[in-house]
Design an enzyme around this catalytic site. Structure first.
Site, PDB file in Angstrom:
ATOM      1  N   SER A 129      51.570  21.639  48.566  1.00  0.00           N
ATOM      2  CA  SER A 129      52.626  21.991  49.481  1.00  0.00           C
ATOM      3  C   SER A 129      53.027  21.100  50.257  1.00  0.00           C
ATOM      4  O   SER A 129      52.434  20.166  50.857  1.00  0.00           O
ATOM      5  CB  SER A 129      51.787  23.131  50.211  1.00  0.00           C
ATOM      6  N   TYR A 148      45.254  25.668  56.430  1.00  0.00           N
ATOM      7  CA  TYR A 148      45.773  25.781  55.101  1.00  0.00           C
ATOM      8  C   TYR A 148      46.355  24.516  54.436  1.00  0.00           C
ATOM      9  O   TYR A 148      45.867  23.779  53.541  1.00  0.00           O
ATOM     10  CB  TYR A 148      46.696  26.919  55.119  1.00  0.00           C
ATOM     11  N   LYS A 181      44.989  21.559  51.663  1.00  0.00           N
ATOM     12  CA  LYS A 181      45.808  21.143  50.346  1.00  0.00           C
ATOM     13  C   LYS A 181      45.624  19.567  50.559  1.00  0.00           C
ATOM     14  O   LYS A 181      45.567  18.692  49.535  1.00  0.00           O
ATOM     15  CB  LYS A 181      47.303  21.428  50.779  1.00  0.00           C
TER      16      LYS A 181
HETATM   17  C1  WQD Z   1      60.930  30.323  56.717  1.00  0.00           C
HETATM   18  C2  WQD Z   1      61.779  30.431  58.008  1.00  0.00           C
HETATM   19  C3  WQD Z   1      60.613  30.873  59.926  1.00  0.00           C
HETATM   20  C4  WQD Z   1      59.579  35.082  58.767  1.00  0.00           C
HETATM   21  C5  WQD Z   1      55.419  28.978  54.901  1.00  0.00           C
HETATM   22  C6  WQD Z   1      54.259  27.930  54.802  1.00  0.00           C
HETATM   23  C7  WQD Z   1      54.046  26.976  53.773  1.00  0.00           C
HETATM   24  C8  WQD Z   1      54.591  27.570  52.443  1.00  0.00           C
HETATM   25  C9  WQD Z   1      55.759  28.446  52.468  1.00  0.00           C
HETATM   26  C10 WQD Z   1      52.463  27.855  51.183  1.00  0.00           C
HETATM   27  C11 WQD Z   1      61.328  29.788  58.986  1.00  0.00           C
HETATM   28  C12 WQD Z   1      61.624  32.051  59.635  1.00  0.00           C
HETATM   29  C13 WQD Z   1      60.190  33.843  58.869  1.00  0.00           C
HETATM   30  C14 WQD Z   1      60.388  36.120  59.693  1.00  0.00           C
HETATM   31  C15 WQD Z   1      61.709  34.300  60.669  1.00  0.00           C
HETATM   32  N1  WQD Z   1      53.348  28.208  51.965  1.00  0.00           N
HETATM   33  N2  WQD Z   1      61.181  33.560  59.652  1.00  0.00           N
HETATM   34  N3  WQD Z   1      61.410  35.741  60.403  1.00  0.00           N
HETATM   35  O1  WQD Z   1      57.081  28.664  57.345  1.00  0.00           O
HETATM   36  O2  WQD Z   1      58.559  27.565  56.082  1.00  0.00           O
HETATM   37  O3  WQD Z   1      56.371  27.897  55.109  1.00  0.00           O
HETATM   38  O4  WQD Z   1      55.722  29.295  53.444  1.00  0.00           O
HETATM   39  O5  WQD Z   1      52.585  26.648  50.804  1.00  0.00           O
HETATM   40  O6  WQD Z   1      52.847  26.434  53.701  1.00  0.00           O
HETATM   41  O7  WQD Z   1      54.142  27.566  55.900  1.00  0.00           O
HETATM   42  O8  WQD Z   1      58.170  29.941  55.254  1.00  0.00           O
HETATM   43  O9  WQD Z   1      59.178  32.063  54.920  1.00  0.00           O
HETATM   44  O10 WQD Z   1      57.185  31.828  56.923  1.00  0.00           O
HETATM   45  O11 WQD Z   1      59.571  30.921  57.358  1.00  0.00           O
HETATM   46  O12 WQD Z   1      62.354  34.039  61.105  1.00  0.00           O
HETATM   47  O13 WQD Z   1      59.677  37.252  59.599  1.00  0.00           O
HETATM   48  O14 WQD Z   1      62.160  31.984  58.133  1.00  0.00           O
HETATM   49  O15 WQD Z   1      60.611  30.641  61.382  1.00  0.00           O
HETATM   50  O16 WQD Z   1      62.248  29.267  60.148  1.00  0.00           O
HETATM   51  P1  WQD Z   1      57.532  28.509  55.904  1.00  0.00           P
HETATM   52  P2  WQD Z   1      58.501  31.015  56.102  1.00  0.00           P
END
Ligand code: WQD
Length: 337
Positions: free
Chosen positions: A124, A148, A152
């Protein structure tokens, strides 16, 4: 000769199984259904028209794994099985370390015993932690900022040590950025339990009326519109990247790592606006405080995967939004929690 897919009933695993079967591979799927559903396996068969073997096994079950290797001629393993929720990993780190690391150790020990030394590992972009510049290349410093991500990172290092100890291994580490979207059939897709942690499943549940509005975690980031920028990649493009990695490990020894992203960064508001344009649905939102651990920008430089694996992402953010919504609509009441 079969490909063993651990966690094959999961979001990325199931999409990879579809591509493997469509390409003519024989596969054996193992899954413990902790974060997936048995129904997914039937849908993989319905999509591809192909049958495949399945065993309900936890990767920590060494005896069960040995049985799979004894009863099938496994030539390579694509290893998805593992816990993957960042927030949850902060709350229950020991479960994450035990499941993700010990589970991979058990798998590698059984592979070694049966002389199966070809593996594609699901890593990841979270191993990069908070980066100072973008786009991110594979030689960036590694600095996981949550349990997490550290599991990885530790597994990546463990697999490097395994190769150093025995050059017969052939391993590819794939560092995923932000997988979203679903198979065009709408029959498989992301099916988070409870309140979605990730952006796209939350948006589709707002669009479906299961949630009243989207909470955007901060709009004071150093980005074009203040909201977080990420590299969203269609899960089918990601699945196809695994087939390219599989081709590589079947012909070369060694261990290598590739970023699997589009190389394009989109903000939260970019995603919301694109989703609304593509689906005609309105996504009400409020801006709230930043989420702990979030970074301003994170997107890939995936030229290494293009040059060495012949892989690049083909689907657009519009495709990702369309397919995500198609999946949610097809599973509004039944399959989705
Ligand atoms: C994306 C953007 C949030 C939800 C995560 C894990 C990473 C990988 C992919 C496993 C960010 C914003 C999100 C919400 C929001 N997983 N957001 N409101 O955090 O980039 O990555 O998933 O490998 O390890 O960390 O993805 O989709 O949670 O967030 O504003 O309800 O959307 O702040 O900017 P992220 P995400």
């Amino acid at each position: 000769m079969s490909i063993l897919v651990t966690g094959g009933a999961g979001y990325i695993g199931s999409h990879t199984c579809v591509e493997l079967l469509n390409k003519g591979y024989d596969i054996v799927v193992i899954d413990n259904f902790l974060n997936s559903k048995c129904e997914v396996l039937k849908r993989i068969e319905d999509i591809t028209g192909k049958k495949f073997k399945f065993c309900k096994i936890d990767i920590l079950d060494k005896e069960g794994l040995e049985k799979v290797f004894l009863e099938n001629y496994i030539e390579a393993v694509i290893h998805f099985a593992g816990f993957k929720a960042v927030g949850e990993s902060v709350k229950i780190p020991l479960k994450y370390y035990y499941n993700n690391i010990t589970g991979t150790i058990v798998l590698c020990e059984v592979m070694q015993k049966y002389s199966v030394k070809n593996m594609v590992f699901s890593s990841s972009a979270t191993v990069y932690g908070k980066v100072k510049i973008v786009p991110i290349t594979e030689d960036f410093p590694l600095n996981a900022t949550n349990p997490y991500g550290r599991t990885k990172l530790i597994v990546e290092e463990m697999l490097r040590d395994l190769y150093i100890s025995d050059n017969d291994w052939s391993i590819v580490l794939l560092r995923y950025f932000n997988p979203i979207g679903a198979h065009e059939s709408g029959m498989i897709g992301e099916d988070p339990k409870g309140i979605p942690n990730n952006l796209m499943p939350y948006i589709t549940q707002v669009a479906a009326g299961k949630r009243d509005k989207l909470y955007i975690f901060g709009n004071d980031y150093d980005t074009h519109d203040g909201t977080g920028v990420r590299d969203y990649i269609h899960v089918v493009d990601l699945a196809k990247g695994h087939l390219k990695a599989l081709e590589k490990i079947m012909v070369t020894k060694g261990i290598d790592v590739y970023n699997i992203g589009t190389g394009i960064g989109y903000s939260v508001l970019d995603v919301v606006k694109t989703f609304e344009k593509v689906t005609g649905k309105n996504i009400p939102y409020v801006i709230t405080d930043r989420r702990l651990g979030d970074v301003d920008k994170c997107y890939a430089d995936s030229t290494k995967a293009y040059k060495e694996l012949g892989w690049k992402a083909e689907k657009s953010l519009e495709d990702m939004c369309k397919d995500s919504w198609n999946w949610q609509k097809n599973n509004l009441d039944g399959f989705v929690h």
